[in-house]
Structures are given as structure tokens and as C-alpha cells.
Motif scaffolding. Structure first.
Motif, mmCIF file in Angstrom:
data_model
loop_
_atom_site.group_PDB
_atom_site.id
_atom_site.type_symbol
_atom_site.label_atom_id
_atom_site.label_comp_id
_atom_site.label_asym_id
_atom_site.label_seq_id
_atom_site.Cartn_x
_atom_site.Cartn_y
_atom_site.Cartn_z
ATOM 1 N N MET A 1 0.894 -1.355 -0.100
ATOM 2 C CA MET A 1 0.033 -0.098 -0.054
ATOM 3 C C MET A 1 0.756 1.373 -0.161
ATOM 4 N N SER A 2 0.634 2.110 -0.791
ATOM 5 C CA SER A 2 1.363 3.495 -1.114
ATOM 6 C C SER A 2 1.217 4.300 0.184
ATOM 7 N N GLY A 3 2.291 4.933 0.571
ATOM 8 C CA GLY A 3 2.078 6.068 1.730
ATOM 9 C C GLY A 3 1.496 7.034 1.630
ATOM 10 N N PRO A 4 0.810 7.584 2.741
ATOM 11 C CA PRO A 4 -0.086 8.939 2.658
ATOM 12 C C PRO A 4 0.641 10.201 1.730
ATOM 13 N N ARG A 5 0.050 11.082 1.380
ATOM 14 C CA ARG A 5 0.768 12.247 0.674
ATOM 15 C C ARG A 5 0.833 13.302 1.507
ATOM 16 N N ARG A 6 0.010 13.537 2.544
ATOM 17 C CA ARG A 6 0.091 14.392 3.671
ATOM 18 C C ARG A 6 -0.838 13.880 4.809
ATOM 19 N N ILE A 7 -0.017 13.794 5.898
ATOM 20 C CA ILE A 7 -0.602 13.449 7.415
ATOM 21 C C ILE A 7 -1.152 14.901 8.301
ATOM 22 N N LEU A 8 -2.249 14.719 8.873
ATOM 23 C CA LEU A 8 -2.675 15.627 9.628
ATOM 24 C C LEU A 8 -2.369 15.151 10.910
ATOM 25 N N VAL A 9 -1.616 15.778 11.875
ATOM 26 C CA VAL A 9 -1.424 15.593 13.039
ATOM 27 C C VAL A 9 -1.800 16.595 14.127
ATOM 28 N N ARG A 107 -8.064 7.144 5.907
ATOM 29 C CA ARG A 107 -7.321 6.444 6.962
ATOM 30 C C ARG A 107 -6.986 7.092 8.210
ATOM 31 N N ALA A 108 -7.241 6.812 9.320
ATOM 32 C CA ALA A 108 -7.027 7.519 10.455
ATOM 33 C C ALA A 108 -6.413 6.736 11.728
ATOM 34 N N VAL A 109 -5.721 7.066 12.605
ATOM 35 C CA VAL A 109 -5.167 6.487 13.598
ATOM 36 C C VAL A 109 -5.581 7.524 14.783
ATOM 37 N N ILE A 110 -6.120 6.782 15.950
ATOM 38 C CA ILE A 110 -6.630 7.483 17.224
ATOM 39 C C ILE A 110 -5.427 7.250 18.183
ATOM 40 N N ALA A 111 -4.930 7.886 18.859
ATOM 41 C CA ALA A 111 -4.116 7.692 19.924
ATOM 42 C C ALA A 111 -4.919 7.547 21.471
ATOM 43 N N GLY A 112 -5.139 6.189 21.488
ATOM 44 C CA GLY A 112 -5.909 5.757 22.639
ATOM 45 C C GLY A 112 -5.073 5.192 23.704
ATOM 46 N N SER A 113 -5.444 4.729 24.858
ATOM 47 C CA SER A 113 -4.941 4.428 25.997
ATOM 48 C C SER A 113 -5.295 3.376 26.483
ATOM 49 N N LEU A 114 -4.095 2.487 27.436
ATOM 50 C CA LEU A 114 -4.227 1.456 28.211
ATOM 51 C C LEU A 114 -5.335 1.774 29.082
ATOM 52 N N SER A 115 -5.655 3.061 29.482
ATOM 53 C CA SER A 115 -6.564 3.531 30.342
ATOM 54 C C SER A 115 -8.033 3.043 30.232
ATOM 55 N N VAL A 116 -8.244 2.717 28.801
ATOM 56 C CA VAL A 116 -9.719 2.239 28.281
ATOM 57 C C VAL A 116 -10.022 1.181 29.106
ATOM 58 N N THR A 117 -9.038 0.278 29.942
ATOM 59 C CA THR A 117 -9.342 -0.921 30.372
ATOM 60 C C THR A 117 -10.278 -0.532 31.679
ATOM 61 N N LEU A 217 -1.204 3.498 9.565
ATOM 62 C CA LEU A 217 -1.745 4.416 8.422
ATOM 63 C C LEU A 217 -1.546 3.902 7.039
ATOM 64 N N THR A 218 -0.641 3.134 7.267
ATOM 65 C CA THR A 218 -0.089 2.311 5.809
ATOM 66 C C THR A 218 -0.179 0.699 5.716
ATOM 67 N N ALA A 219 -0.232 0.196 6.849
ATOM 68 C CA ALA A 219 -0.647 -1.373 6.764
ATOM 69 C C ALA A 219 -2.130 -1.453 6.090
ATOM 70 N N PRO A 220 -2.148 -2.719 5.303
ATOM 71 C CA PRO A 220 -3.220 -3.063 4.506
ATOM 72 C C PRO A 220 -4.371 -3.552 5.532
ATOM 73 N N VAL A 221 -5.125 -2.643 6.219
ATOM 74 C CA VAL A 221 -6.155 -2.837 7.033
ATOM 75 C C VAL A 221 -7.344 -2.183 6.710
ATOM 76 N N ALA A 269 -1.112 -6.347 17.467
ATOM 77 C CA ALA A 269 -0.307 -5.314 16.789
ATOM 78 C C ALA A 269 0.588 -5.714 15.628
ATOM 79 N N THR A 270 1.236 -7.000 16.257
ATOM 80 C CA THR A 270 2.254 -7.584 15.415
ATOM 81 C C THR A 270 1.647 -8.193 14.158
ATOM 82 N N ARG A 271 0.703 -8.660 14.144
ATOM 83 C CA ARG A 271 -0.147 -9.490 13.258
ATOM 84 C C ARG A 271 -0.522 -8.630 12.264
ATOM 85 N N LEU A 272 -1.366 -7.382 12.963
ATOM 86 C CA LEU A 272 -2.098 -6.507 11.934
ATOM 87 C C LEU A 272 -1.154 -5.445 11.505
ATOM 88 N N LEU A 273 -0.373 -4.869 11.936
ATOM 89 C CA LEU A 273 0.587 -3.618 11.673
ATOM 90 C C LEU A 273 1.882 -4.155 11.372
#
Length: 296
Positions: A1-9, A107-117, A217-221, A269-273
Motif C-alpha cells: 500500500m502506498s504511503g500517505p501524501r500528507r498527514i494531519l497530526v 485512513r485515521a489513527v487514534i492515540a488511545g490508551s491502556l486506560s480504556v481498561t 496508516l499504511t498497513a493493509p487494514v 499489533a504485530t500481526r495486523l501492523l
């Protein structure tokens, strides 16, 4: 999968936002940063100031963007009222994802937390249902920050169904690096190991967290995925089996641990990403002088 052209952080001036902008710049990926205030020293190619919860600001920030790394949040329930923490975090996540989808960003990634537990910030002591913890473990949310993270994940799953967006929520432990939090927490855990039980003494170098975000953001998911990411060891010099015997004795265990191995299953995370941490924190070796005590 090709990489993003521009990422919003979003949250560009924060610990993870800065690390992400640095990584993306090193990889020659154009970026736009969004933060309440322009710190003036990030490596964002373009900087937008304003709230991630303001649709007008977010629309401006999304110009030319085809991927989003959403890091903006109040990072602890102690940094605002319960109402402020929950509504600020969830409004920002919904706004960023919905506006991104409307702009055609898939394509989006959320910075989540272990605190969700629900474990780290619960007003009453709680223990995990089993160890190692994984993404299928029942949540025990009892504080506004954990609830905001649970709601963020629900929003990500909804965006995947609503818009066909691919969304990954990274369930992050303590972030930092040498000289940035880890030294302090390692000393805390050496003196009071019980303090680390609610977070399983886990950590992740901020550089690795940024790299996990780029992989997500780039893995084929497709669809929505929540994944735990953490270093393979802990910030405690004590073997994990001994820590669990002492501080989480009644929790069912599904495996045995060798040395300081972390009690978090990061296999998804290892298997998916394809993610594997690269930066491990060097604890003091036997025979070295211990660090000076921390003034509390």
C-alpha cells in the motif's frame, strides 16, 4: 500500500504529536499540525492553531490531507473536571473523524490508551479479568478519562461502518524515553512497586508509538481495530512473575513470564501492523549505584 501524501497530526505540540511530526519529516512525508497554540518549534510543514473540536478549524487543517493521526486530548482525568475531560476528548475525536470522512480521508489513527481498561484511574481498586491483558478483556470503566477513550473507540468503529474509513486505535501505555518520564517511573516502581500494578509496569518509547501510528496508516487494514502496543519488558527491575505474585495474586494467568516480560498481549499489533518496538529502556544493571531518591 502506498504511503500517505500528507498527514494531519492533531495535538502537534504534545509528546506524541511532536514525535510523529519528527518521524514523518524524517520519512519525507508532508504534514500539517493542529494544536491549540503554535509552539513554533515542531517539524510540521504547515501549522494550524485552534481546537480539534471545532469543525471549522479542522476543515482548514484537512486541506490536502489524506491521512490523520489524532493525538489531541486531555491526557488524564486529573487535568480538568470530569465534564471537561470527557466532552473535550470525545468532541475532538468525533469532529476530526467526521470532518476527515467528509473530506474524503479514509485512513485515521487514534492515540488511545491502556486506560480504556478502566484500571489505571478507577476511584476504587480494580484488577484485570485475566493476564496477560488483551483487546478482548472486558473493560471496567469507572472514570471520565477511561470513558472518553472507550467512546473514542466506539466513534472509530462507527466511522468505519458509516463511511468505510479504516481506523486504528492504539492502546498506549506510559509514553516517554530516557530523561523523559521513564527514569522517574522506574525509581517510583523500585521504591513502591505496587504503584505500577494498575498499569502493569508497562511503557513504550514515544518514537515507537509514532512509528506504530505510521504503520497503522499504511498497513493493509480495513474497518476498525483497537490494538495494544507496549515495550516487551517493564519499567520494573523485578521479574514479572514476582510482581504478579505480590501485587496481583488473585488474577488468573494464561501464561508464565520470563524475566521482566510485560503482562500485555501485543500480538494483534504485530500481526495486523507488523509492529515491533525498537527502543527499550535501559534499567540500571546489578552493581551500579541506584538513582537518587525522588522527592515527593
Amino acid at each position: 500500500m502506498s504511503g500517505p501524501r500528507r498527514i494531519l497530526v492533531t495535538g502537534a505540540a504534545g509528546r506524541l504529536g511532536r514525535a510523529a511530526l519528527t518521524l514523518f519529516a524524517d520519512r519525507l512525508i508532508p504534514t500539517t499540525g493542529l494544536d491549540l497554540h503554535d509552539p513554533g518549534d515542531t517539524r510540521a510543514g504547515r501549522m494550524v492553531t485552534g481546537s480539534a473540536g471545532d469543525p471549522t478549524v479542522v476543515r482548514d487543517a484537512l486541506a490536502g490531507v489524506d491521512a490523520v493521526f489524532h493525538c489531541a486530548a486531555i491526557p488524564a482525568p486529573t487535568l480538568g473536571t470530569p465534564h471537561e475531560v470527557f466532552t473535550t476528548n470525545t468532541r475532538a475525536t468525533f469532529t476530526v473523524l467526521e470532518e476527515a470522512a467528509q473530506a474524503g480521508v479514509m485512513r485515521a489513527v487514534i492515540a488511545g490508551s491502556l486506560s480504556v481498561t478502566g484500571l489505571p484511574w478507577s476511584p476504587h481498586p480494580r484488577t484485570p479479568a485475566y493476564l496477560p491483558i488483551d483487546e478482548d478483556m472486558p473493560l471496567q470503566v469507572a472514570d471520565p478519562y477511561a470513558l472518553s477513550k472507550q467512546t473514542d473507540e466506539a466513534a472509530g468503529a462507527m466511522m468505519a461502518r458509516r463511511h468505510g474509513m479504516s481506523v486504528v486505535a492504539l492502546r498506549l501505555p506510559l509514553l516517554g524515553g530516557p530523561g523523559d518520564q521513564f527514569d522517574t517511573y522506574a525509581r517510583y516502581y523500585a521504591e513502591h512497586p505496587e504503584w505500577g500494578a494498575k498499569e502493569l509496569w508497562a511503557y513504550l518509547d514515544t518514537r515507537d508509538a509514532a512509528r506504530a501510528g505510521l504503520l497503522a496508516l499504511t498497513a493493509p487494514v480495513t474497518g476498525f481495530h483497537a490494538v495494544f502496543v507496549a515495550a516487551p519488558d517493564t519499567l520494573s527491575a523485578t521479574d514479572t512473575e514476582a510482581l504478579l505474585d505480590e501485587h496481583l495474586p488473585g488474577v488468573p494467568r494464561r501464561m508464565r513470564w520470563t524475566g521482566r516480560s510485560v503482562a500485555i498481549d501485543t500480538g494483534r499489533a504485530t500481526r495486523l501492523l507488523g509492529f515491533t518496538p525498537e527502543h527499550l529502556f535501559p534499567l540500571s544493571l546489578p552493581g551500579q549505584a541506584p538513582p537518587p531518591p525522588i522527592r515527593k
